[in-house]
Enzyme design. Structure first.
Site, mmCIF file in Angstrom:
data_model
loop_
_atom_site.group_PDB
_atom_site.id
_atom_site.type_symbol
_atom_site.label_atom_id
_atom_site.label_comp_id
_atom_site.label_asym_id
_atom_site.label_seq_id
_atom_site.Cartn_x
_atom_site.Cartn_y
_atom_site.Cartn_z
ATOM 1 N N SER A 21 2.692 1.855 -3.599
ATOM 2 C CA SER A 21 2.629 0.447 -3.218
ATOM 3 C C SER A 21 3.689 0.019 -2.212
ATOM 4 O O SER A 21 4.413 0.831 -1.672
ATOM 5 C CB SER A 21 2.742 -0.455 -4.446
ATOM 6 O OG SER A 21 4.049 -0.379 -4.959
ATOM 7 N N TYR A 61 -1.129 -1.533 -2.084
ATOM 8 C CA TYR A 61 -1.182 -2.806 -2.803
ATOM 9 C C TYR A 61 0.241 -3.333 -2.959
ATOM 10 O O TYR A 61 1.210 -2.588 -2.841
ATOM 11 C CB TYR A 61 -1.863 -2.652 -4.165
ATOM 12 C CG TYR A 61 -1.126 -1.729 -5.102
ATOM 13 C CD1 TYR A 61 -0.213 -2.231 -6.025
ATOM 14 C CD2 TYR A 61 -1.332 -0.354 -5.059
ATOM 15 C CE1 TYR A 61 0.483 -1.382 -6.872
ATOM 16 C CE2 TYR A 61 -0.650 0.498 -5.905
ATOM 17 C CZ TYR A 61 0.257 -0.025 -6.813
ATOM 18 O OH TYR A 61 0.941 0.821 -7.648
#
Length: 127
Positions: free
Chosen positions: A25, A58
């Site tokens: 991420s 993300y």
């Protein structure tokens, strides 16, 4: 019909860390996420202005006011501390919704502090 449209972006943020050993991420200062309308765990596209890499991951919310922009896991191989990146989220809108939509464009300084928030990108302008 739905189209994929820019929802929000953090423009020209400076990478503060790259952590290869984290699960994955990008960690982003929560203040920046809020300003751009990006949620924790939301899919984002990232462009590295220094080397041209484009990739997706993300978001994870970082400490408010910290200015943190940390690429984690495999994405850490695509940046170096000090690189300039653009972080973009996209949304799905119907044709009637598109006309009223204004993406949030968050402009930051060299310390990843918000210097302006605009809802458009002037053509042929360096921000």
């Amino acid at each position: 019909m739905f189209r994929t449209i820019l929802g929000g972006k953090i423009h020209r943020a400076t990478v503060t860390e790259a952590d290869l050993n984290y699960v994955g991420s990008i960690t982003v200062d929560q203040d920046l996420l809020d300003a751009a309308g990006i949620c924790p765990n939301e899919k984002v596209a990232i462009v590295n202005n220094n080397n041209g890499e484009r990739f997706e991951t993300y978001t994870i919310a970082g400490k408010r006011g910290s200015g943190v922009i940390c690429l984690n896991g495999a994405a850490a191989r695509l940046v170096q501390k000090g690189d300039i990146v653009i972080i973009m989220s996209y949304i799905q809108l119907s044709e009637p919704e598109i006309a009223a939509h204004e993406p949030k464009v968050v402009l930051v300084d060299g310390n990843n502090k918000i210097r302006d928030i605009i809802s458009y990108e002037p053509p042929h302008t360096v921000l």
